[in-house]
Enzyme design. Structure first.
Site, PDB file in Angstrom:
ATOM      1  N   HIS A  67      53.054   3.749  65.195  1.00 21.83           N
ATOM      2  CA  HIS A  67      51.753   3.436  65.166  1.00 21.83           C
ATOM      3  C   HIS A  67      51.492   2.080  66.127  1.00 21.83           C
ATOM      4  O   HIS A  67      50.359   1.993  66.511  1.00 21.83           O
ATOM      5  CB  HIS A  67      51.235   3.066  63.789  1.00 21.83           C
ATOM      6  CG  HIS A  67      51.894   1.805  63.023  1.00 21.83           C
ATOM      7  ND1 HIS A  67      53.069   2.217  62.415  1.00 21.83           N
ATOM      8  CD2 HIS A  67      51.801   0.625  63.089  1.00 21.83           C
ATOM      9  CE1 HIS A  67      53.809   0.973  62.002  1.00 21.83           C
ATOM     10  NE2 HIS A  67      52.704   0.014  62.403  1.00 21.83           N
ATOM     11  N   GLY A 116      55.671   8.381  64.796  1.00 22.09           N
ATOM     12  CA  GLY A 116      54.444   8.155  63.848  1.00 22.09           C
ATOM     13  C   GLY A 116      54.767   8.488  62.461  1.00 22.09           C
ATOM     14  O   GLY A 116      54.475   7.772  61.696  1.00 22.09           O
ATOM     15  N   SER A 376      79.180  27.832  52.348  1.00 18.27           N
ATOM     16  CA  SER A 376      77.903  28.589  51.987  1.00 18.27           C
ATOM     17  C   SER A 376      77.053  29.222  53.215  1.00 18.27           C
ATOM     18  O   SER A 376      76.760  29.920  53.359  1.00 18.27           O
ATOM     19  CB  SER A 376      76.633  28.125  51.173  1.00 18.27           C
ATOM     20  OG  SER A 376      77.511  27.819  49.724  1.00 18.27           O
ATOM     21  N   GLU A 403      69.661  16.785  53.908  1.00 17.99           N
ATOM     22  CA  GLU A 403      68.829  17.769  54.732  1.00 17.99           C
ATOM     23  C   GLU A 403      67.583  17.205  55.739  1.00 17.99           C
ATOM     24  O   GLU A 403      67.900  17.636  56.935  1.00 17.99           O
ATOM     25  CB  GLU A 403      68.309  18.612  53.751  1.00 17.99           C
ATOM     26  CG  GLU A 403      68.946  19.780  52.881  1.00 17.99           C
ATOM     27  CD  GLU A 403      69.268  18.821  51.702  1.00 17.99           C
ATOM     28  OE1 GLU A 403      68.735  17.578  51.409  1.00 17.99           O
ATOM     29  OE2 GLU A 403      70.150  19.537  50.669  1.00 17.99           O
ATOM     30  N   HIS A 453      70.929  32.181  52.433  1.00 13.65           N
ATOM     31  CA  HIS A 453      70.519  32.625  51.076  1.00 13.65           C
ATOM     32  C   HIS A 453      68.840  32.501  51.074  1.00 13.65           C
ATOM     33  O   HIS A 453      68.140  31.600  50.566  1.00 13.65           O
ATOM     34  CB  HIS A 453      70.892  31.415  50.133  1.00 13.65           C
ATOM     35  CG  HIS A 453      72.369  31.147  49.758  1.00 13.65           C
ATOM     36  ND1 HIS A 453      73.015  31.062  51.058  1.00 13.65           N
ATOM     37  CD2 HIS A 453      73.059  31.354  48.753  1.00 13.65           C
ATOM     38  CE1 HIS A 453      74.561  31.016  50.550  1.00 13.65           C
ATOM     39  NE2 HIS A 453      74.579  31.146  49.363  1.00 13.65           N
ATOM     40  N   HIS A 465      66.261  28.315  43.757  1.00 12.89           N
ATOM     41  CA  HIS A 465      66.809  28.275  44.846  1.00 12.89           C
ATOM     42  C   HIS A 465      66.424  29.658  45.718  1.00 12.89           C
ATOM     43  O   HIS A 465      66.861  29.914  46.808  1.00 12.89           O
ATOM     44  CB  HIS A 465      68.423  28.554  44.479  1.00 12.89           C
ATOM     45  CG  HIS A 465      69.216  27.218  44.222  1.00 12.89           C
ATOM     46  ND1 HIS A 465      68.830  26.501  43.257  1.00 12.89           N
ATOM     47  CD2 HIS A 465      70.101  26.922  44.834  1.00 12.89           C
ATOM     48  CE1 HIS A 465      69.340  25.414  43.276  1.00 12.89           C
ATOM     49  NE2 HIS A 465      70.526  25.552  43.950  1.00 12.89           N
TER      50      HIS A 465
END
Ligand code: TPP
Ligand code: MG
Length: 655
Positions: A67, A116, A376, A403, A453, A465
């Site tokens: 900003h 921002g 996985s 994540e 998945h 999930h």
């Protein structure tokens, strides 16, 4: 502060108040508060060459508190970058001005990243700092030896992503990352006392950071803190105590200076307070030349670097690496041929791993990782050893359960250059990364999201999930390539496409469960068209079945039943709706002809599929949350079997 140095900072203050006033919109408070810190940074610390804003060994400066964009525009202008001009700054926040409301990396060369959305700039900077250390490990100090500086406010430090980002930076001991915190104790709602009692210094220290504080209006103290930060091997936080809106006599120190023009009277009063007599958008010559001198030092350093590059045996490799050109090599071609020779029945996540095995063997720029789902997501290959604080030459990052932090760090690596990052998590957690995926797309960065998945096909883990609305919501995002391959050949093709996208991110949606091989030729990358006819109708065509990923083999079974009943059915693998939408109208009409019943099959929301089926087509999918059960039971429960689907199509055909 001696008068001249304060006056150098006042140039930032004047431009910020005048531009915000002219636009009647924007945030003068933060640039005015951090002007002294920015002036010290530009004068004595930041390594930059305004005549070549993309010089690879420049320091990266990230204004996480986006900003306060006028801080970036003012400093870039004053430091001698070709853009923004004073004219650009006069047009702050107007259509077609590169001085957009928030800094955009695609508008101005000197803006390293779009900011921002609070918190993300710092998290992106962590990725830049990782990239610098990695490339330093590969190319050495002669070619790669720079720092990353971040200016962030209370908001950036309060956001959840801050925890992920500093945890990663602390763990990897990114000592070349310096965070200048605009510790003004003000946010939009008022005092930070309203909403936080956190001991931020203690939190950063606990995360492995070195912590300093300084008077953000005292250059000597700012320099002391910066010197201490540079000397310490850990990433550093410098709490710069500042007064928001410094210099505006009646409004400074209050949130009134945050997001609105100061007003003509207050600006006049600030000019007196600051001793700034120049007219709006006029920079006195002595101040302009003092600022211009800051950039001269960088030009000299750049010239020395050019000499080192010219004499380096790594020159051509380095330049090729930084060019961003990626060409899958012989290993990839051999892998494709192997798929034809022995078509495997594998999950597409496994097919992705196999593809990556070939790609990472040839392409050193690929740096992978996963948010704690390596086994996985199948993201690690034998070519990618771990990147750790003891060995930055590694190409695999254990991001931990971060994540959002992972996605933002990948943006930083891509923006830094020299790295094509990919990272994995479950598709359902795309929501956790979403705000950073959006910035990958907005910033036009080649980041590859490996999201496994990808449907109820994951089975027993259940509705928390199982992605339902995710594919379609991601397809709704501009400039993101969503790809859902149906078998091993398509997966390899999608990887090749993802790497070929120099100005957009890709997301690969991959299955947990095994899928039968469907493609047996690799002469042409058919996925490049987004949707293509995998199988032609045998009988006269009445139906076109459009499916993605794991549902393409289901569509083949449905087609068998329709053909048995005498109705011809094409099967179209719609790997990527974005790529399909980019084909010409004739191609689209050939694949989705008006005279056929168009039927979509995807184990996710049916929302949006009417774009292809039309209102009179049929859409098979899941418009509720999933459920916890073995995979076969789930597909049956949700009506996604050939036995359930074929009769509904036949009935629609009037049989
Ligand atoms: C994720 C996100 N949430 C909310 C906002 C809206 N916003 C912009 S600035 C701001 C206050 C930030 O406070 P601080 O970082 O202390 O900035 P200062 O007021 O000190 O300049 C808010 C809530 C935003 N830009 N991004
Ligand atoms: Mg603040």
């Amino acid at each position: 502060m001696t008068l001249p140095e304060r006056q150098l900072a006042n140039a930032i203050r004047a431009l910020a108040m005048d531009a915000v006033q002219a636009a009647n919109s924007g945030h003068p408070g933060m640039p005015m508060g951090m002007a002294d810190v920015a002036t010290v940074l530009y004068s004595d610390y930041l390594k930059f060459d305004p005549s070549d804003p993309k010089w690879p060994d420049r320091d990266r400066f990230v204004l996480s508190a986006g900003h306060g964009s006028m801080l970036a525009y003012a400093t870039l202008h004053l430091a001698g970058y070709a853009r923004p001009t004073l004219g650009d700054i006069r047009n702050f926040r107007q259509l077609n001005s590169p001085c957009a409301g928030h800094p955009e990396n695609f508008e101005l060369d000197g803006v390293e990243t779009t900011t921002g959305p609070l918190g993300q700039g710092l998290a992106t900077a962590v990725g830049m700092a990782i990239a610098e250390r990695h490339l330093n490990a590969v190319y050495g100090d002669d070619l790669v030896d720079h720092r990353t500086y971040v200016v962030a406010g209370d908001g950036c430090l309060m956001e959840g992503i801050n925890h992920e980002a500093i945890g990663l930076a602390g763990h990897l001991q990114l000592g070349r990352l310096t965070l200048l915190w605009d510790d003004n104790k003000i946010t939009i709602d008022g005092s930070t006392d309203l909403s936080t009692s956190e001991d931020i210094a203690a939190r950063y220290a606990a995360t492995g950071w070195h912590v300093e504080s300084c008077d953000g209006h005292d250059p000597a103290d700012i320099r002391r803190a910066l010197d201490a930060a540079l000397a310490d091997p850990r990433p550093s936080l410098i709490a710069c105590r500042t007064i928001i809106g410094f210099g505006a006599p009646n409004k400074q120190g209050t949130s009134a200076t945050h997001g609105a023009p100061l007003g003509a009277d207050e600006i006049a009063a600030a000019r007196i307070e600051l001793g700034w007599t120049a007219e709006p958008f006029v920079i006195p010559a002595d101040i302009a030349s003092a600022w211009a001198a800051f950039g001269e030092k960088g030009k000299a350093l750049h010239a020395e670097w050019n000499d080192r590059l010219a004499n380096s045996e790594k020159k051509s490799d380095f330049e090729a690496r930084l060019s961003g050109k990626i060409v899958p090599g012989d290993a990839f071609k051999a892998y494709l041929d192997g798929l034809v020779a022995e078509p495997p029945k594998v999950a597409t996540r496994k097919a992705s791993e196999n593809t990556l095995g070939a790609l990472t063997a040839d392409i050193a720029a690929l740096v992978g990782g996963s948010a704690d789902l390596t086994g996985s997501n199948n993201t690690k290959t034998s070519s990618t050893k771990p990147l750790t604080k003891d060995d930055y030459s590694g190409r695999y990052i254990y991001y931990g359960i971060r994540e959002f932090g992972m996605a933002a760090a990948m943006n930083g690596m891509a923006l830094h250059g020299g790295i094509v990052p990919y990272g994995g998590t479950f598709l359902v957690f795309a929501d956790y990364c979403r705000a950073a995926i959006r910035l990958s797309a907005l910033q036009q960065q080649r980041v590859v999201y490996v999201m496994t998945h990808d449907s109820i096909g994951l089975g027993e883990d259940g509705p928390t999930h199982q992605p339902i609305e995710h594919l379609q919501s991601l397809r709704a995002m501009p400039n993101l390539l969503v790809m859902r391959p149906a078998d091993a050949v398509e997966t390899a093709e999608c990887w090749a496409l993802a790497l070929a996208q120099e100005s957009r991110p890709s997301l690969l949606a991959l299955t947990r469960q095994n899928l039968p091989p469907l493609r047996h030729d690799v002469t042409e990358n058919l996925c490049a068209k987004g949707g293509y006819r995998l199988r032609d109708a045998a009988a006269a065509r009445k139906v076109v079945l459009v499916a993605t990923g794991s549902e393409v083999s289901l569509a083949m079974d449905v087609a068998d039943k329709l053909e048995d009943a005498g109705h011809g059915a094409d099967v179209v693998s719609m790997v990527s709706t974005e790529l399909f939408d980019e084909q010409d109208a004739a191609y689209q009409a050939d694949i989705l002809p008006d005279d056929a019943l168009i039927v979509s099959i995807e184990a996710g929301t049916t929302f949006g599929w009417e774009r292809y089926t039309g209102r009179h087509g049929l859409r098979f999918g899941i418009d509720s949350f999933g459920a916890s059960a073995p995979i076969e039971d789930l597909f049956k429960h949700f009506g996604l079997t050939a036995d359930a689907i074929a009769p509904q199509i036949l009935s629609k055909l009037g049989n």
